[in-house]
Enzyme design. Structure first.
Site, PDB file in Angstrom:
ATOM      1  N   GLU A 239       0.857  -1.071  -0.083  1.00 26.20           N
ATOM      2  CA  GLU A 239      -0.316   0.079  -0.219  1.00 26.20           C
ATOM      3  C   GLU A 239       0.849   1.099   0.260  1.00 26.20           C
ATOM      4  OE1 GLU A 239      -2.980  -0.052  -0.562  1.00 26.20           O
ATOM      5  OE2 GLU A 239      -3.724  -2.564   0.174  1.00 26.20           O
ATOM      6  N   CYS A 273      -2.096   9.992   2.465  1.00 20.00           N
ATOM      7  CA  CYS A 273      -1.168   8.439   1.122  1.00 20.00           C
ATOM      8  C   CYS A 273      -2.953   9.411  -0.096  1.00 20.00           C
ATOM      9  CB  CYS A 273      -1.493   7.204   1.477  1.00 20.00           C
ATOM     10  SG  CYS A 273      -3.460   6.572   2.160  1.00 20.00           S
TER      11      CYS A 273
HETATM   12  P1  NAD Z   1       8.354   5.098   3.804  1.00 23.95           P
HETATM   13  O1  NAD Z   1       8.390   4.113   3.018  1.00 23.95           O
HETATM   14  O2  NAD Z   1       9.780   6.022   4.761  1.00 23.95           O
HETATM   15  O3  NAD Z   1       8.531   4.289   5.763  1.00 23.95           O
HETATM   16  C1  NAD Z   1       7.323   2.939   5.860  1.00 23.95           C
HETATM   17  C2  NAD Z   1       8.010   1.923   6.150  1.00 23.95           C
HETATM   18  O4  NAD Z   1       8.891   1.431   6.472  1.00 23.95           O
HETATM   19  C3  NAD Z   1       7.707   2.122   8.469  1.00 23.95           C
HETATM   20  O5  NAD Z   1       8.030   1.417   9.360  1.00 23.95           O
HETATM   21  C4  NAD Z   1       9.585   2.351   8.289  1.00 23.95           C
HETATM   22  O6  NAD Z   1      10.513   2.030   8.489  1.00 23.95           O
HETATM   23  C5  NAD Z   1       9.690   0.791   6.634  1.00 23.95           C
HETATM   24  N1  NAD Z   1      11.261   0.767   6.009  1.00 23.95           N
HETATM   25  C6  NAD Z   1      12.084   1.832   5.731  1.00 23.95           C
HETATM   26  N2  NAD Z   1      13.097   0.848   4.808  1.00 23.95           N
HETATM   27  C7  NAD Z   1      12.976  -0.438   5.035  1.00 23.95           C
HETATM   28  C8  NAD Z   1      13.321  -1.612   4.664  1.00 23.95           C
HETATM   29  N3  NAD Z   1      14.243  -0.767   3.533  1.00 23.95           N
HETATM   30  N4  NAD Z   1      13.037  -2.745   4.892  1.00 23.95           N
HETATM   31  C9  NAD Z   1      12.067  -2.999   5.198  1.00 23.95           C
HETATM   32  N5  NAD Z   1      10.847  -2.053   6.061  1.00 23.95           N
HETATM   33  C10 NAD Z   1      11.444  -0.058   5.857  1.00 23.95           C
HETATM   34  O7  NAD Z   1       7.201   5.534   4.418  1.00 23.95           O
HETATM   35  P2  NAD Z   1       6.382   6.770   5.848  1.00 23.95           P
HETATM   36  O8  NAD Z   1       7.053   8.218   4.951  1.00 23.95           O
HETATM   37  O9  NAD Z   1       6.407   5.955   6.719  1.00 23.95           O
HETATM   38  O10 NAD Z   1       5.065   6.706   5.133  1.00 23.95           O
HETATM   39  C11 NAD Z   1       4.577   7.874   4.774  1.00 23.95           C
HETATM   40  C12 NAD Z   1       4.347   7.184   2.718  1.00 23.95           C
HETATM   41  O11 NAD Z   1       3.397   6.107   3.124  1.00 23.95           O
HETATM   42  C13 NAD Z   1       4.014   7.477   1.813  1.00 23.95           C
HETATM   43  O12 NAD Z   1       4.307   7.629   0.464  1.00 23.95           O
HETATM   44  C14 NAD Z   1       2.472   6.897   1.457  1.00 23.95           C
HETATM   45  O13 NAD Z   1       1.549   8.166   0.660  1.00 23.95           O
HETATM   46  C15 NAD Z   1       2.456   6.035   2.375  1.00 23.95           C
HETATM   47  N6  NAD Z   1       1.087   6.029   2.749  1.00 23.95           N
HETATM   48  C16 NAD Z   1       0.295   4.543   1.853  1.00 23.95           C
HETATM   49  C17 NAD Z   1      -0.694   4.175   2.168  1.00 23.95           C
HETATM   50  C18 NAD Z   1      -2.147   3.612   1.304  1.00 23.95           C
HETATM   51  O14 NAD Z   1      -2.859   2.583   2.384  1.00 23.95           O
HETATM   52  N7  NAD Z   1      -1.430   2.987   0.116  1.00 23.95           N
HETATM   53  C19 NAD Z   1      -1.399   4.570   3.594  1.00 23.95           C
HETATM   54  C20 NAD Z   1      -0.604   5.174   4.091  1.00 23.95           C
HETATM   55  C21 NAD Z   1       0.845   5.547   4.072  1.00 23.95           C
END
Ligand code: NAD
Length: 498
Positions: A239, A273
């Site tokens: 997502e 998002c």
């Molecule tokens: P992010 O991608 O920076 O991090 C998301 C999660 O992934 C965090 O828990 C982080 O610690 C973890 N992570 C980071 N690197 C990783 C790796 N190499 N391996 C495994 N896990 C790792 O995103 P964010 O800044 O926390 O969230 C914002 C993003 O999320 C935006 O792009 C937003 O649109 C999206 N989002 C999507 C939805 C949806 O349902 N489609 C909902 C909410 C947010």
């Protein structure tokens, strides 16, 4: 984002408005993650061994616990993300609706059912059921620290799985609250566990012995998680982000459209998002719409006080992205109607409306994730749909039009996974509707029946009820048997179709 937390150490979670330390959490290393997953497998056997009714009762007890403590959880969300209390409460309410739906529908969607076996296999009784996968690893973002991960956690639990949950390193306290509240209603086994840390901890989870990863975050991180999952051929649901468009037809209720666009763009400081980042307006009503939107957005104010409409930017680095997008739009001839670069007063960003921004600008093509919106003139709904679809992202969208037929046709033509007609984000509040996107917005679905099936494996069973007329799967099969079956097939399937 903090990505270099060393395992064995601890990290603080901060109030983004005041930088005060809220709590300190351990950084889980590879071994600790593997141990949590192992414990989860044992818990999963116990949880899967309960009846549908026993799981439903426990999930509904969790729902009522969260509902009774909504004030406490909302305070924690306000402290950890900066979002206004009312927004935090609304987010929890949405999650509650989903716990209720998943708990009550799991058996109907996933339980055993007879399916027709067809003429060729008429001697077989055919049964389909959806069994739990085992342990689901949930990796969450910070922007909706309850609603978003719960879309995976609740549906995975209702399908009979155990869950190991790694919340964002920006919101571990909210994640911890959810996990300990579940342990209060299900104390027997660690069916839902918390692991804390940043990217590397998430990476260990993706490489561990989990049965599936439910990831929510950016497309860039999703690619890394998918590569890690590839090691064990672990499936994942992704997502990711969006660049949602709202399209305004010439016959739309302009007051309603402007009000919805303002909320869609600014609520949660635009860190949504499915937030509205682009608006396409039919030329006949373009000027009146922009005027109404400007009036509406000029009244909206960020802050940390209780009266503020939205809070600070939760992730400090995101402010630089917002700044770059505004600067790029202005450099390419974009015109600020409300706000501009001066709206950035860290950690807050005031509302920004940009018009006449070329479609190839970053403010139109990339996820901004801030309280800004671009507004462009289009000939009609069709052109709005075409421009809305010309994006790498395809998560949500909105259409405002009075003509129902035209609105529904535009909704269907939009490539996004979800569309709200005459409102914004309404689909997220309908638990029976699947939530998710395609392209850079990810793949797979949470919520609804598809969301339950996402965390289950289909199991097909045939049971021979009587001897077959012709035994095709035997070496005793004769040429005469084959002729009989071929003439039956010709009769059933060989007729010409006009
Ligand atoms: P992010 O991608 O920076 O991090 C998301 C999660 O992934 C965090 O828990 C982080 O610690 C973890 N992570 C980071 N690197 C990783 C790796 N190499 N391996 C495994 N896990 C790792 O995103 P964010 O800044 O926390 O969230 C914002 C993003 O999320 C935006 O792009 C937003 O649109 C999206 N989002 C999507 C939805 C949806 O349902 N489609 C909902 C909410 C947010």
């Amino acid at each position: 984002m903090v990505t270099t937390l060393p395992s064995g150490e601890a990290f603080d979670t901060l109030n983004p408005a005041t930088s005060e330390v809220i709590a300190t959490f351990p950084v889980f290393g590879e071994d600790e993650v593997a141990e949590a997953v192992e414990r989860a497998h044992q818990a999963a056997s116990w949880w899967a061994g309960l009846s549908w009714k026993e799981r439903r009762t426990r999930l509904l007890a969790w729902k009522s616990h969260i509902t009774r403590y909504i004030g406490r959880l909302a305070e924690l969300m306000h402290a950890e993300t900066g979002k206004p209390l009312a927004d935090a409460q609304l987010e929890i309410l949405l999650a509650i609706v989903h716990i209720d739906w998943a708990a009550r529908h799991a058996r109907k969607v996933l339980g055993p059912r007879r399916v027709r076996s067809g003429l060729v296999a008429i001697n077989q009784a055919a049964t389909l059921e959806y069994q739990p996968l085992g342990v689901v690893g949930v990796i969450g973002p910070w922007n909706y620290p309850v609603f978003t991960p719960m879309g995976s956690i609740v549906y995975a639990l209702a399908a009979g799985n155990a869950v190991v949950f790694k919340p964002s390193e920006l919101t571990p306290a909210v994640g911890g609250w959810l996990v300990s509240s579940f342990a209060q209603v299900v104390p027997e086994q660690p069916v839902l566990q918390l692991i804390t840390g940043a990217g590397p901890t998430g990476d260990y989870l993706a490489r561990s012995a989990v049965s599936k990863i439910a990831f929510t975050g950016s497309a860039a991180t999703a690619k890394k998680v998918m590569a890690a999952c590839a090691q064990n051929l672990t499936p994942m649901v992704a997502e990711c982000g969006g660049k949602d468009a709202l399209i305004v037809a010439a016959d739309a209720d302009l007051d309603a459209a402007a009000d919805a666009a303002a909320w869609g763009a600014l609520s949660n400081a635009g860190q949504t998002c499915v937030g509205i980042e682009r608006v396409y307006v039919a030329e006949d009503v373009y000027h009146s719409f922009v005027e109404k939107l400007a009036d509406r957005m000029a009244e909206v104010r960020p802050g940390e006080d209780r009266e503020a409409d939205y809070g600070p930017m939760t992730l400090p680095d995101q402010i630089d992205v917002v700044e770059r997008h505004i600067a790029d739009a202005l450099a390419r001839g974009g015109r600020p109607v409300i706000g501009g670069l001066a709206s950035i007063r860290k950690p807050f960003v005031g509302p920004v409306i940009l018009t006449e921004v070329p479609e190839e600008s970053r403010a139109v093509t990339e996820e901004t994730f801030g309280p800004t919106v671009t507004v462009a003139k289009v000939a009609d709904l069709d052109e709005g749909v075409r421009l809305a679809n010309a994006s790498r992202y395809a998560l949500g969208s909105s259409v405002f039009a009075r003509n129902k037929t035209a609105a529904m046709a535009a909704a269907r033509a939009l490539r996004s996974g979800m569309t709200a007609v005459n409102s914004v984000i309404a689909y997220a509040s309908v638990p029976a509707l699947p939530f998710g996107g395609s392209g850079d917005s990810g793949f797979g679905r949470i919520h609804g029946a598809d969301g339950l099936r996402e965390f289950a494996r289909p199991k097909s069973i045939t049971r021979q009820r009587m001897r077959p007329m012709v035994n095709l799967t035997s070496f005793s099969r004769t040429d005469k048997d084959m002729r009989r079956i071929l003439s039956l097939a010709t009769m059933l399937h060989g007729r010409r179709h006009r």
